[in-house]
Design a protein around this motif. Structure first.
Motif, PDB file in Angstrom:
ATOM      1  N   ASP A 159       2.082  -8.859  94.832  1.00  0.00           N
ATOM      2  CA  ASP A 159       1.033  -8.077  95.234  1.00  0.00           C
ATOM      3  C   ASP A 159       1.457  -6.872  95.790  1.00  0.00           C
ATOM      4  OD1 ASP A 159      -0.737 -10.390  95.075  1.00  0.00           O
ATOM      5  OD2 ASP A 159      -0.136 -11.339  97.021  1.00  0.00           O
TER       6      ASP A 159
ATOM      7  N   LEU B 227       1.634  -4.635  92.623  1.00  0.00           N
ATOM      8  CA  LEU B 227       0.397  -4.026  92.236  1.00  0.00           C
ATOM      9  C   LEU B 227      -0.209  -3.046  93.369  1.00  0.00           C
ATOM     10  CD1 LEU B 227      -0.909  -7.567  91.137  1.00  0.00           C
ATOM     11  CD2 LEU B 227      -0.265  -5.622  89.551  1.00  0.00           C
TER      12      LEU B 227
ATOM     13  N   GLN C  97      -1.159   0.918  92.024  1.00  0.00           N
ATOM     14  CA  GLN C  97      -2.567   1.362  92.092  1.00  0.00           C
ATOM     15  C   GLN C  97      -2.564   2.886  92.691  1.00  0.00           C
ATOM     16  OE1 GLN C  97      -5.464  -1.509  93.741  1.00  0.00           O
ATOM     17  NE2 GLN C  97      -4.489  -3.241  92.292  1.00  0.00           N
TER      18      GLN C  97
ATOM     19  N   VAL D 163      -2.584  -7.406  84.634  1.00  0.00           N
ATOM     20  CA  VAL D 163      -2.942  -7.841  85.882  1.00  0.00           C
ATOM     21  C   VAL D 163      -3.751  -6.859  86.337  1.00  0.00           C
ATOM     22  CG1 VAL D 163      -2.339  -8.769  88.048  1.00  0.00           C
ATOM     23  CG2 VAL D 163      -0.893  -9.395  86.172  1.00  0.00           C
ATOM     24  N   LEU D 164      -3.234  -5.417  86.514  1.00  0.00           N
ATOM     25  CA  LEU D 164      -4.277  -4.538  87.141  1.00  0.00           C
ATOM     26  C   LEU D 164      -5.324  -4.088  86.268  1.00  0.00           C
ATOM     27  CD1 LEU D 164      -1.218  -1.782  87.483  1.00  0.00           C
ATOM     28  CD2 LEU D 164      -2.771  -2.918  89.381  1.00  0.00           C
TER      29      LEU D 164
ATOM     30  N   LEU E 179       2.848  -5.700  84.286  1.00  0.00           N
ATOM     31  CA  LEU E 179       1.816  -5.440  85.544  1.00  0.00           C
ATOM     32  C   LEU E 179       0.513  -4.930  84.931  1.00  0.00           C
ATOM     33  CD1 LEU E 179       4.081  -4.127  88.015  1.00  0.00           C
ATOM     34  CD2 LEU E 179       3.398  -6.290  88.140  1.00  0.00           C
TER      35      LEU E 179
END
Length: 176
Positions: free
Chosen positions: A139, A142, A146, A165-166, A162
């Motif tokens: 978490d 991520l 961002q 997932v993003l 990653l």
């Protein structure tokens, strides 16, 4: 024997010769042995003295794990068949195919510049990851990824791990 440990219930240690760092060899007691991925270790008891009550000196034993065969030699006429031995479990086919497990987590390497989020997210075991940097959970990694100005390292695979997932695991319609 394919794995596990030989019971040491009624085992009496046997003599073994231990080569000390200065090259001299002393007779010690062999308590157990263990097979590891990088070779064998023998638990030996080296003879020593310790201070006792008052000004007395009493015999003692210093136990230490040493590498075999580099630091251990057999004593003629001694059987080592009953020494408690822990064997390494053979790797499964999956473990052989995947190799050794990776360190889990990610780290954020700050790259400087102005503004928040300037950095690179690396896998924790990446050669480019800075030493001593705290390991991030998924978490947190991520969240860091961002921020504008933060990129994912492609050398270690952080980008491949990653990005899906993003981006929500986007797939082309032609992949199905």
């Amino acid at each position: 024997m394919s794995g596990g440990q030989i019971p040491s219930d009624a085992f009496t240690p046997v003599q073994v010769r231990v080569v000390l760092p200065d090259g001299q060899a002393v007779v010690a007691r062999l308590w157990s042995r263990r097979q590891l991925h990088d070779g064998w270790r023998y638990e030996v008891g080296l003879p020593a003295y310790r201070n006792g009550p008052g000004d007395s000196v009493e015999p003692a034993e210093y136990r230490v794990w040493v590498r075999a065969p580099e630091h251990v030699r057999p004593v003629d006429g001694v059987s080592y068949d009953d020494v408690p031995t822990e064997y390494l479990e053979p790797p499964t086919v999956v473990q052989q195919a995947l190799g050794p497990p990776r360190l889990s987590g990610w780290v954020l390497a700050k790259t400087g510049g102005r503004g928040p989020g300037r950095g690179v997210v690396h896998a924790a075991d990446c050669e480019e990851a800075p030493a001593g940097t705290p390991v991030l959970t998924l978490d947190r990694a991520l969240d860091a990824a961002q921020h504008p100005g933060t990129r994912l390292c492609s050398l270690c695979g952080a980008a491949q791990e990653l990005d899906p997932v993003l981006k929500g695991f986007d797939h082309d319609a032609g992949d199905a």
